[in-house]
Write an enzyme that holds these catalytic residues in place. Structure first.
Site, PDB file in Angstrom:
ATOM      1  N   LYS A   1      40.332  -4.072 117.286  1.00 42.08           N
ATOM      2  CA  LYS A   1      40.724  -2.658 117.477  1.00 42.08           C
ATOM      3  C   LYS A   1      39.665  -1.864 118.232  1.00 42.08           C
ATOM      4  O   LYS A   1      38.466  -2.069 118.024  1.00 42.08           O
ATOM      5  CB  LYS A   1      40.960  -1.993 116.106  1.00 42.08           C
ATOM      6  CG  LYS A   1      41.833  -2.818 115.178  1.00 42.08           C
ATOM      7  CD  LYS A   1      42.131  -2.140 113.865  1.00 42.08           C
ATOM      8  CE  LYS A   1      42.777  -3.115 112.893  1.00 42.08           C
ATOM      9  NZ  LYS A   1      41.821  -3.830 112.017  1.00 42.08           N
TER      10      LYS A   1
ATOM     11  N   ASP B   1      42.837 -10.465 111.318  1.00 40.00           N
ATOM     12  CA  ASP B   1      42.661  -9.056 111.696  1.00 40.00           C
ATOM     13  C   ASP B   1      41.193  -8.661 111.579  1.00 40.00           C
ATOM     14  O   ASP B   1      40.603  -8.755 110.505  1.00 40.00           O
ATOM     15  CB  ASP B   1      43.481  -8.164 110.753  1.00 40.00           C
ATOM     16  CG  ASP B   1      43.314  -6.689 111.078  1.00 40.00           C
ATOM     17  OD1 ASP B   1      43.755  -6.273 112.166  1.00 40.00           O
ATOM     18  OD2 ASP B   1      42.711  -5.961 110.263  1.00 40.00           O
TER      19      ASP B   1
ATOM     20  N   HIS C   1      42.535   2.043 116.937  1.00 41.85           N
ATOM     21  CA  HIS C   1      42.318   1.977 115.480  1.00 41.85           C
ATOM     22  C   HIS C   1      42.910   3.186 114.741  1.00 41.85           C
ATOM     23  O   HIS C   1      43.472   3.046 113.650  1.00 41.85           O
ATOM     24  CB  HIS C   1      40.810   1.856 115.205  1.00 41.85           C
ATOM     25  CG  HIS C   1      40.468   1.244 113.895  1.00 41.85           C
ATOM     26  ND1 HIS C   1      39.423   0.370 113.693  1.00 41.85           N
ATOM     27  CD2 HIS C   1      41.033   1.376 112.672  1.00 41.85           C
ATOM     28  CE1 HIS C   1      39.369   0.001 112.436  1.00 41.85           C
ATOM     29  NE2 HIS C   1      40.343   0.606 111.795  1.00 41.85           N
TER      30      HIS C   1
ATOM     31  N   TYR D   1      34.391  -3.018 112.091  1.00 42.00           N
ATOM     32  CA  TYR D   1      33.992  -3.842 110.939  1.00 42.00           C
ATOM     33  C   TYR D   1      32.676  -4.580 111.178  1.00 42.00           C
ATOM     34  O   TYR D   1      32.109  -5.151 110.254  1.00 42.00           O
ATOM     35  CB  TYR D   1      35.072  -4.888 110.582  1.00 42.00           C
ATOM     36  CG  TYR D   1      36.451  -4.345 110.306  1.00 42.00           C
ATOM     37  CD1 TYR D   1      36.673  -2.997 110.076  1.00 42.00           C
ATOM     38  CD2 TYR D   1      37.552  -5.206 110.260  1.00 42.00           C
ATOM     39  CE1 TYR D   1      37.951  -2.518 109.839  1.00 42.00           C
ATOM     40  CE2 TYR D   1      38.830  -4.730 110.019  1.00 42.00           C
ATOM     41  CZ  TYR D   1      39.018  -3.381 109.820  1.00 42.00           C
ATOM     42  OH  TYR D   1      40.283  -2.922 109.585  1.00 42.00           O
TER      43      TYR D   1
HETATM   44  N1  LIG Z   1      43.777  -0.293 110.487  1.00 45.40           N
HETATM   45  C1  LIG Z   1      43.084   0.255 109.516  1.00 45.40           C
HETATM   46  O1  LIG Z   1      42.722   1.443 109.562  1.00 45.40           O
HETATM   47  C2  LIG Z   1      42.738  -0.567 108.302  1.00 45.40           C
HETATM   48  C3  LIG Z   1      42.271   0.080 107.134  1.00 45.40           C
HETATM   49  C4  LIG Z   1      41.986  -0.704 106.035  1.00 45.40           C
HETATM   50  C5  LIG Z   1      42.165  -2.087 106.085  1.00 45.40           C
HETATM   51  N2  LIG Z   1      42.594  -2.703 107.232  1.00 45.40           N
HETATM   52  C6  LIG Z   1      42.798  -4.176 107.332  1.00 45.40           C
HETATM   53  O2  LIG Z   1      43.598  -4.609 106.236  1.00 45.40           O
HETATM   54  C7  LIG Z   1      42.884  -5.571 105.466  1.00 45.40           C
HETATM   55  C8  LIG Z   1      43.263  -5.530 104.007  1.00 45.40           C
HETATM   56  O3  LIG Z   1      43.040  -4.281 103.429  1.00 45.40           O
HETATM   57  P1  LIG Z   1      41.870  -3.988 102.388  1.00 45.40           P
HETATM   58  O4  LIG Z   1      40.738  -4.916 102.597  1.00 45.40           O
HETATM   59  O5  LIG Z   1      41.626  -2.534 102.477  1.00 45.40           O
HETATM   60  O6  LIG Z   1      42.545  -4.196 100.962  1.00 45.40           O
HETATM   61  P2  LIG Z   1      43.398  -5.319 100.174  1.00 45.40           P
HETATM   62  O7  LIG Z   1      43.642  -6.495 101.017  1.00 45.40           O
HETATM   63  O8  LIG Z   1      44.522  -4.588  99.578  1.00 45.40           O
HETATM   64  O9  LIG Z   1      42.433  -5.667  98.985  1.00 45.40           O
HETATM   65  C9  LIG Z   1      41.305  -6.491  99.131  1.00 45.40           C
HETATM   66  C10 LIG Z   1      40.727  -6.773  97.740  1.00 45.40           C
HETATM   67  O10 LIG Z   1      41.692  -7.524  96.994  1.00 45.40           O
HETATM   68  C11 LIG Z   1      41.058  -8.645  96.383  1.00 45.40           C
HETATM   69  N3  LIG Z   1      42.043  -9.739  96.383  1.00 45.40           N
HETATM   70  C12 LIG Z   1      42.432 -10.498  97.441  1.00 45.40           C
HETATM   71  N4  LIG Z   1      43.371 -11.390  97.079  1.00 45.40           N
HETATM   72  C13 LIG Z   1      43.577 -11.206  95.750  1.00 45.40           C
HETATM   73  C14 LIG Z   1      44.410 -11.841  94.811  1.00 45.40           C
HETATM   74  N5  LIG Z   1      45.222 -12.834  95.152  1.00 45.40           N
HETATM   75  N6  LIG Z   1      44.373 -11.408  93.520  1.00 45.40           N
HETATM   76  C15 LIG Z   1      43.540 -10.390  93.166  1.00 45.40           C
HETATM   77  N7  LIG Z   1      42.702  -9.753  94.015  1.00 45.40           N
HETATM   78  C16 LIG Z   1      42.731 -10.152  95.315  1.00 45.40           C
HETATM   79  C17 LIG Z   1      39.870  -8.944  97.273  1.00 45.40           C
HETATM   80  O11 LIG Z   1      38.827  -9.527  96.536  1.00 45.40           O
HETATM   81  P3  LIG Z   1      38.187 -10.972  96.959  1.00 45.40           P
HETATM   82  O12 LIG Z   1      37.691 -10.831  98.377  1.00 45.40           O
HETATM   83  O13 LIG Z   1      37.096 -11.147  95.963  1.00 45.40           O
HETATM   84  O14 LIG Z   1      39.303 -11.956  96.814  1.00 45.40           O
HETATM   85  C18 LIG Z   1      39.455  -7.579  97.779  1.00 45.40           C
HETATM   86  O15 LIG Z   1      38.534  -6.986  96.894  1.00 45.40           O
HETATM   87  C19 LIG Z   1      41.429  -5.219 105.755  1.00 45.40           C
HETATM   88  O16 LIG Z   1      40.543  -6.245 105.355  1.00 45.40           O
HETATM   89  C20 LIG Z   1      41.494  -4.962 107.234  1.00 45.40           C
HETATM   90  O17 LIG Z   1      41.573  -6.183 107.954  1.00 45.40           O
HETATM   91  C21 LIG Z   1      42.905  -1.938 108.328  1.00 45.40           C
END
Ligand SMILES: NC(=O)c1ccc[n+]([C@@H]2O[C@H](COP(=O)([O-])OP(=O)(O)OC[C@H]3O[C@@H](n4cnc5c(N)ncnc54)[C@H](OP(=O)(O)O)[C@@H]3O)[C@@H](O)[C@H]2O)c1
Length: 319
Positions: free
Chosen positions: A80, A46, A113, A51
């Protein structure tokens, strides 16, 4: 190495039920994490124009394809359309720009998005502001944007189209007026905000839910305790994990898949990227699902506070 199972979308395409999140994975981090993910069974990535890492993600995807390790059709790439490109006159050009950034000749899944447009300016600004320093909204109707998205399918630039951050009313409005149905709605989905009502609503209409911030951004919570507390920090989740020899993050991701969401855990750390996909060899019991359900508070990690006055703000209803 695990491959995620796939789900059949309403247009017959297949999508792996877990993908790599890449928000904030820029430059070499985006390239490295995508490469590690593809080496470890991920076939769904994704990204987004917003980004500013489509280049890096595309470089990793293309390397795997040109080396012959994977076929292009084995990898499901999502990107997106950003809010400044909602006006139908910008949609095709924005899609072609994403394709160019990615170095691909088609996108597997292209999403609006958010339903909320922003002003388009030249030179381009991702977050344009008005004279008071607030985001400069546009009132482009997302329905007009959707009709322009449908044309991208006709042109063969994208295989599937969908939406992100749409509420049930907005989804219903698209369905009443569309020629091509959205295949997914990508929304925040974690134990704190499990989206069960929106999942049910979309399922009845043959639309999948793809889930962002599935781990509730544990690093953000460390810095700001007013954010939802990530379930991965809770001893009850650790205890469930011990039974299956799994980490709390694996328990959370498994839970989300079991309730019908396809999560996008983001990581740029090799061992966590590997860990996050190893969730297809265990199943939670009814009791354990109930424990996981108990974390639902409805609190959001991404409340879009700066857009609350937008005509198409989507978070002012329950789902
Ligand atoms: N459509 C939208 O509006 C929208 C909005 C927000 C996000 N997104 C998408 O969704 C994805 C995920 O959401 P997010 O990045 O907001 O948050 P998330 O995936 O909930 O959290 C990411 C964080 O969790 C840590 N992490 C990853 N695996 C882990 C594990 N096994 N144990 C402990 N910590 C862990 C990562 O650190 P490390 O990197 O150090 O492992 C990072 O700091 C985004 O990257 C993006 O692609 C979309």
């Amino acid at each position: 190495m695990s491959l995620a199972p796939t789900i059949k979308l309403n247009n017959g395409q297949h999508m792996p039920v877990l993908g790599l999140g890449t928000y904030l994975s820029t430059n070499d981090e985006g390239y490295n994490s995508t490469k590690i993910a593809l080496d470890n069974g991920y076939r769904h990535i994704d990204t987004a124009y917003f980004y500013q890492n489509e280049n890096e993600i595309g470089r990793a995807v293309n390397e795997k394809v040109t080396s012959g390790e994977l076929k292009r059709e084995e990898i499901f790439v999502v990107t997106k359309l950003w809010n400044i490109h909602h006006d139908p006159i910008h949609v095709e050009a924005a899609c072609r720009k994403s394709l160019k950034n990615l170095g691909l000749d088609y996108i597997d899944l292209y999403l609006i998005h958010t339903p909320m447009g922003l002003e388009y300016r030249e030179p381009e600004e991702l977050l344009p502001k008005d004279k008071d320093g607030n985001l400069a909204f546009s009132d482009v109707d997302y329905l007009d944007t959707w009709k322009a998205m449908e044309k991208l399918v006709d042109l063969g630039l994208v295989k599937s189209i969908g939406v992100s951050n749409f509420n049930s009313e907005q989804i219903a409005r698209i369905l009443e007026n569309c020629r091509i149905k959205p295949v997914t709605n990508q929304v925040e989905c974690s134990p704190s905000l499990n989206q069960k009502k929106l999942i049910e609503f979309c399922k009845e209409r043959n639309i999948t839910i793809t889930g962002y911030s599935p781990l509730t951004r544990p690093h953000s919570y460390e810095n700001d305790k007013s954010l939802p507390k990530p379930a991965i920090l809770d001893p009850k989740v650790e205890e469930i994990g011990r039974k299956y020899n799994k980490t709390p993050a694996q328990v959370v991701l498994r839970y989300l898949v079991e309730i019908g969401a396809c999560p996008y855990p983001k990581s740029s750390n090799e061992s966590r990227i590997k860990q996050n996909i190893e969730i297809f060899d265990f199943k939670l019991t009814e009791n354990e699902l109930r424990v996981m359900d108990s974390f639902h508070t409805g609190q959001r990690t991404v409340p879009f506070a700066a857009c609350a006055a937008h005509k198409y703000f989507m978070l002012n209803r329950e789902f």
